[in-house]
Structures are given as C-alpha cells and as structure tokens.
Design an enzyme around this catalytic site. Sequence first.
Site, short mmCIF file in Angstrom:
data_model
loop_
_atom_site.label_atom_id
_atom_site.label_comp_id
_atom_site.label_asym_id
_atom_site.label_seq_id
_atom_site.Cartn_x
_atom_site.Cartn_y
_atom_site.Cartn_z
N PRO A 275 0.83 -1.21 0.00
CA PRO A 275 0.00 0.00 0.00
C PRO A 275 0.86 1.26 0.00
O PRO A 275 1.90 1.31 0.66
CB PRO A 275 -0.77 -0.12 1.32
CG PRO A 275 0.12 -0.95 2.19
CD PRO A 275 0.85 -1.91 1.29
N CYS A 344 1.06 28.64 -15.41
CA CYS A 344 0.66 29.06 -16.76
C CYS A 344 0.19 27.87 -17.58
O CYS A 344 0.88 27.44 -18.51
CB CYS A 344 1.81 29.77 -17.43
SG CYS A 344 2.21 31.27 -16.57
C1 LIG Z 1 3.90 -2.01 -8.21
C2 LIG Z 1 3.16 -1.05 -7.36
N1 LIG Z 1 2.98 -1.34 -6.06
C3 LIG Z 1 2.33 -0.48 -5.24
C4 LIG Z 1 1.83 0.72 -5.70
C5 LIG Z 1 1.11 1.62 -4.75
O1 LIG Z 1 -0.20 1.81 -5.11
P1 LIG Z 1 -1.18 2.66 -4.16
O2 LIG Z 1 -0.47 3.91 -3.83
O3 LIG Z 1 -2.39 2.89 -5.01
O4 LIG Z 1 -1.46 1.81 -2.96
C6 LIG Z 1 1.97 1.05 -7.06
C7 LIG Z 1 1.44 2.31 -7.58
O5 LIG Z 1 1.59 2.71 -8.68
C8 LIG Z 1 2.67 0.14 -7.91
O6 LIG Z 1 2.85 0.42 -9.19
#
Ligand SMILES: Cc1ncc(COP(=O)(O)O)c(C=O)c1O
Length: 419
Positions: A275, A344
């Site tokens: 996360p 801008c």
């Molecule tokens: C491989 C991977 N893991 C984790 C994340 C984190 O996602 P989130 O911030 O939506 O939890 C991302 C976000 O782009 C990702 O590409």
Amino acid sequence: MTELEIGGIPARTLAEEYQTPLYVYDEEKLKNGMKRFKQGFISHHFNTKVLYASKAFQTIEMLHLVKEQGLGLDVVSGGEIYTALAANFPEERIYFHGNNKTLGELTYALNNGLTHFVADNLMEIELLEALCKEYSKKIQVMLRLNVGIEAHTHEYIVTAHIDSKFGMSYESEDCQQALQLIKKSSHLQLEGFHAHIGSQIFDLTAWFAEIDQLISYLKDFDETLSLNLGGGFGIRYTDNDRPLPIEDSLRQLIRHTEETLEQQQLKISQLIIEPGRSIVGEAGTTLYTIGFIKKTPHKTYYFVDGGMTDNIRPALYQAEYSCDIATKLSEEKTEKVTVAGKMCESGDIVIKEVLLPAAKLGDILAVYATGAYGYSMSSNYNRTVTPAVVFVGNGESRLVVRRQEYSDLLKGEVAYEHP
Ligand SMILES: Cc1ncc(COP(=O)(O)O)c(C=O)c1O
C-alpha cells in the site's frame, strides 16, 4: 469547530509559521495507517509482509516512521534507494521494483546490500544474473506478472493485457525463459510472483481474481513461493469515494488466499502487499493562501498560491479533491467556485467545482487527502519552489522538508563566464 485544526494546531497558525503552500501531515494518522496494515494483515498459514510503496511520499522522516512501524519498503529508482539508505532503512526489507532499472541503478542496489528485486522482464533477469556473477551476490527475485486483470474503483475487467508496459504474462515465452534462467542460476533465487492491478480500488472481487490467478501458477513449482498482490487500496478524496474499511479488506484477502490455497492443496511461504496511497493519502492536507478572486460570466475563481506544481493529479488524471476555508468551517457555503492554481496552464485547476463560503484575499484554503503523489510528483514548473513539508501531532509541529528557495532553482546549473 469553526477553525480547522490539524494534529491539534490551527491551520492558520501553521500557515503563518511555515507560509503557504504547505504540505501538512498528521503524524498519528501516518502511524495509525501503518499499524492498521501491520496488525490486520496476518495469517496463521503463511508469513505476511507489508511494504510501504514509497513512491506515494518519500522523505527521510517518513522512512523513519515506516522503519519504526516494522514495514518493508517498495522502491522504484536509484533516488528512492538513496533516500532509503540515508534513512538507514534496513536493506533486507527493501524491494526494488521498476520496468527499466538502469545498469547504474542495479549496480548501486546490489552494491548497497539490497537483496529483493522485482523483475519486470527477461532482459532484466539476464542483466541481474550477469551482475550478480560479477559482484558475487545472491539475490531473491520476484517476477512481475501481468495477470490480465484491470481493477477500477468499483469494478474490474479481465483483459488480454498482453501489451502492458509492466510485467510479463506467465504463459509468454519471455517469462518461461526467465524462469528457466533463474532455475539454472546459482545467484538468483525465485522468491515468487508479483502483480499490481490498479489504484483507488474499492471492490475486493478484483483482488480475489488476482489472487486466484497468481495461485494458479504455483502448481508448476516444487518449491514454496511467495506472492505479492501490489498496492491500490482506495481512499476518500471526496464524498463520492466510499472506501472499504482496511481491516475488513485485509481479513478478506487473507481468508480468500487461505481458502484458495487449501482448495488447491498448495502452499505459499509469504503473502505481500504494497500500500502507498492508503497509508499517506488521508494523512496529508495542503494549505494554500487564496489570492485574487475573479468572476467570469459563468464562473467564480478562487486563485491559490500553488497548483499543479505541488499537486499534478487533477491536471494529470482529473483527480478530485474536497476542501474548506480553514477559518470558515461554520460559515454557510454560498459560493460555487473553481479553485485554480497560479501556473501558466489552463489545466492548472485544483478543484473544478466546489461549494465554499465567500472568501477574501488572504484566507487559508485547506485541500484534504493530498498526502499521496502530491509532494512526490511535485515540480519546479514556472520556476516555482517546492513547498515545505511539516509533520504535526499532539499540538506540535516539526519541519520535515524546508521550503525551496530561489537559489535551489539554480542548483546544478553550470555557471559560465559572460561578458
Ligand atoms: C507495483 C506497485 N505497487 C504499489 C503501488 C502503490 O499503489 P497505491 O499507492 O495505489 O497503494 C503502485 C502504484 O503505482 C505500484 O505500481
């Protein structure tokens, strides 16, 4: 409450002390966000690991909190590794992602003790093998797989998804060759499979489908592997967003994994999630000062002293936010306005349409849930300096990143003699 407080401090006081625009993070919310994941993502059948996706918001102080809370780290670049090392983040808890890690980045990672790599493609595996041989390193590799599931906020679609920039299809020749190479290698050990199916996800069925798909690959292996489900937990930006409670979602993801494994008589050693947004998003608020107010035939604009340089998300993908005038919480919201930035670009709109009380020059506007992908995506467009970052809690504040000065804008520029 007539005045907005963050971490026990009036927003107005923070704006006076640190100026605006200002990124304010409630430290308790950051810690609680991590605790919820750490405590809620537990199984009695396999190990679990929560990696904080640091692309959402990375500073040394943030990484100290992540370290203290016992989470691992997802990094995607040499710069993110450099920051992690500067925070003395334990190398063995770092996972290095990315679809096009450069030779320099891979060498840097290997020589600085990183041992977990999430590889995107066959060429990366070949390069990792060569580098590990050269530097006598042993590493664990997860393969990023493209599982053909695209999660949207309330639904998901199953796609052939063969042309995605990220990952490989398990069935593809490249993926099978990568697996063969790892099998033969004495430097690379297959840790398992990774997938990431989207962001701002509010519907668990997409995750369930991802889990089913990842588990289906395990039967081809004698060894017990790990699975990484990626990130993507949705947060509340506006009243239209109704994220599922994290604890319940985690419990359901674990249960679904346990049940599916049992049905298929399979085992994993570890389940990982990554996360980012759901840990930092709602902990962050951006404070702006309202400048000029302008009425056009069909609109009222409240202009603020920042915009797409401190938060590119509205311009980049029409992201929506909610806001308040920090000192007028109890005033009637009589004005339908557009909150616009000062850059801008006509696309530099912070909030397209929102009801707010009548404002005057100098009022402080608080935009909520800006903690993810705001500071980390900030830019110096229009030679705008990046705002300061402040952590608050228990009525106290501390500067975490100082506001850039004009002289910072010239750092790195090469000075030549001119007559
Ligand atoms: C491989 C991977 N893991 C984790 C994340 C984190 O996602 P989130 O911030 O939506 O939890 C991302 C976000 O782009 C990702 O590409």
